[in-house]
Design an enzyme around this catalytic site. Structure first.
Site, PDB file in Angstrom:
ATOM      1  N   GLU A 322      18.201 132.452  -9.616  1.00  0.00           N
ATOM      2  CA  GLU A 322      17.244 133.602 -10.086  1.00  0.00           C
ATOM      3  C   GLU A 322      16.459 133.464 -10.777  1.00  0.00           C
ATOM      4  OE1 GLU A 322      17.164 137.834 -11.984  1.00  0.00           O
ATOM      5  OE2 GLU A 322      18.739 136.903 -11.846  1.00  0.00           O
ATOM      6  N   HIS A 351      39.658 116.336  -8.963  1.00  0.00           N
ATOM      7  CA  HIS A 351      41.079 116.972  -8.717  1.00  0.00           C
ATOM      8  C   HIS A 351      40.461 117.691  -7.130  1.00  0.00           C
ATOM      9  CE1 HIS A 351      44.088 114.057 -10.289  1.00  0.00           C
ATOM     10  NE2 HIS A 351      43.331 114.460 -11.572  1.00  0.00           N
ATOM     11  N   LYS A 455      19.574 146.276  -4.437  1.00  0.00           N
ATOM     12  CA  LYS A 455      19.613 146.643  -4.965  1.00  0.00           C
ATOM     13  C   LYS A 455      18.905 147.673  -4.762  1.00  0.00           C
ATOM     14  CE  LYS A 455      19.751 145.595 -10.249  1.00  0.00           C
ATOM     15  NZ  LYS A 455      18.362 145.328 -11.096  1.00  0.00           N
TER      16      LYS A 455
END
Length: 528
Positions: A322, A351, A455
């Site tokens: 950000e 793994h 937004k």
């Protein structure tokens, strides 16, 4: 480079903080002295810019805001007496409130004491508290913590199922600077409904962390919530862990928040030094710049070799991405900056995806986080003379070597143990690294127009949904998607309309969709 030369390079570039016991090793990044010399003028400018930032320079011009998370751990640095007073009083209020809850002098109406915390927030208001809780909270806490950090209904349901009957002894913290963040507001509304269903007065359980005179502050005041703590406008969400945002939930869990602040303060002092080799944040910024050619061309893979630091990569993901993900530089040029961050933990990563790191696309650099202390107390031998912790250390060293042998760069950060003081120091180290790197590449780390755009786009979709429902309620019969769009004068929004009605239908929200799902144009939609 042979072993002797590598050993010399390690010693030449090793940083060690005596007070904190932290090592920063960038010797396995393949820069040379000429590269460092070329960057020297940019570093000096960056050092001065960060000094100005700490002194109170406006860093977010759109909102005319300073950036003052540094002052949170050293109030004497605040640029005014009023700010200093605010910081000191807020910290004192957090400690006092937490002590009252933990001692049992502040109790819920329907139980002897608070047993749980429900923290409602998103982004930095959730990631920091989650990371710190995982890293530092007791494995058998006297006050447990739960999070609503999304607007996913099933996720919210699961959280309340986890709390169960203890809802009557659960303190709720609602965290939102503006009080208007939709995800946090939704979580608050859902929580209120859950408390009402349980026959409980939500206001007797609720605490706000928010901006002064925000929507949330006014709700908390008018409804008589237990307390409200300030979320200062000069502290961004991704740098808010050492504000009331992170300190309140940590203190309620019994975590030593003063230790976190002290560790951050000590690291801040170290990272103010105008000397590359004596400044650990500058060394990290140098490594980031080299690996990505100053353009973020490689991803940052964060691998903490300690279960308690599992969420550190998620926390850094927001802090770094950000802050650094910017389309424009400070001069208005289009640059598309940023560094992508992801991670797992060691030795789980052995793994999972080390195979690709070792032999796949070389589009990354690795940060290995090493913790020297295996555990409190002695360890059993899993083999003669070898403990599980020895294996963990060996796997870290082996991964570092295997990567280097195949021309893959890495950084190693070593801490003696995971304590509040050292977690605070790690937070401060990366906060400063982000600041220095941003100035190196000439961007503003404290401005995020992309977040606001997302937004607004979401709000636009919800407005279209309201229009769709209105059109369907007035229709005499089923309508096609094109007919709905025509009545809304929104021919360019057909795909949005399709996804909205599909979602409403799936949730029994008064809309029925009929037709072949493989051919959306054939669908007919009606109100139910």
């Amino acid at each position: 480079m042979d072993a002797a030369a590598l050993w010399k390079r390690y010693q030449d570039w090793l940083y060690y903080h005596e007070g904190l016991g932290i090592y920063v090793d960038i010797s396995r990044m393949r820069f040379d002295d000429a590269f460092v010399a070329k960057l020297a003028p940019q570093f000096e400018k960056a050092f001065k810019a960060v000094d100005e930032l700490e002194a109170g320079a406006i860093a977010n011009p759109d909102e005319n805001r300073m950036v003052g998370h540094y002052w949170l751990r050293d109030a004497d640095l605040a640029p005014s007496e009023a700010l200093k007073k605010d910081i000191v009083e807020t910290l004192s209020a957090v400690k006092t409130f937490a002590q009252k809850v933990r001692s049992g002098s502040l109790t819920p109406p329907a139980a002897e004491r608070f047993t749980d915390i429900l923290s409602i927030g998103i982004g930095g208001s959730a990631l920091g508290p989650q990371f710190v809780s995982k890293a530092l909270a007791s494995t058998q806490p006297d006050i447990d913590i739960h999070f609503i950090d999304n607007t996913d209904p099933i996720g919210i349901d699961h959280t309340f199922e986890e709390i169960g009957d203890r809802i009557k002894s659960t303190l709720v913290i609602v965290i939102s600077k503006s009080g208007g963040t939709p995800e946090t507001r939704n979580g608050m509304v859902e929580a209120k409904a859950a408390y009402e269903r349980a026959g409980l007065d939500f206001s007797k359980y609720a605490v706000a962390v928010t901006g002064e005179d925000s929507k949330l502050d006014k709700i908390a005041s008018s409804e008589g919530w237990l307390a409200s703590f300030p979320m200062h406008d000069w502290v961004g969400g991704r740098t808010s862990e050492l504000s009331a945002v992170g300190l309140l939930p940590a203190a309620l869990q019994g975590i030593d928040i003063q230790g976190m602040l002290d560790g951050a303060k000590e690291m801040d002092i170290a990272t103010r030094v105008h000397d590359l080799k004596q400044n650990p944040a500058a060394l990290l910024a140098l490594a980031w710049y080299f690996s990505g050619n100053g353009k973020g061309e490689k991803d940052m893979v964060v691998l903490p070799y300690k279960d308690s630091l599992l969420l550190f990569s998620r926390y850094l993901q927001q802090l770094v991405m950000e802050s650094l993900g910017k389309e424009k530089d400070l001069d208005g040029n289009t640059v598309y900056q940023g560094i992508a961050v992801y991670g797992n933990k060691g030795s789980t990563d052995q793994h999972a995806y080390v195979q690709q790191l070792r032999e796949g696309v070389p589009n990354f650099f690795v940060t290995l986080i090493e913790v020297l202390q295996d555990r409190e107390g002695t360890s059993v031998d899993v083999e003669p003379g070898v403990t599980a912790g020895d294996y963990l250390s060996g796997l870290l060293q082996g991964t570092r070597q295997a990567l280097y042998d195949n021309q893959r760069d890495s950084i190693t950060i070593t801490v003696p143990e995971v304590t509040p003081r050292l977690v605070g120091a790690l937070i401060a180290l990366y906060e400063r690294t982000v600041s220095i790197y941003a100035y190196l590449v000439n961007i503003n780390a404290y401005h995020q127009p992309g977040v606001e755009a997302g937004k607004k786009a979401a709000a636009d979709v919800l407005e279209i949904q309201n229009q769709v429902k209105a059109v369907l309620s007035e229709a005499d019969g089923p309508l096609s998607l094109a007919q709905i769009a025509d009545k809304m004068s929104a021919a360019d929004k057909v795909e949005n309309i399709y996804k909205i009605v599909r979602h409403l239908d799936a949730n029994g929200r008064g809309v029925k969709v009929e037709g072949d799902p493989r051919q959306p144009d054939s669908l007919m939609v009606s109100a139910q």
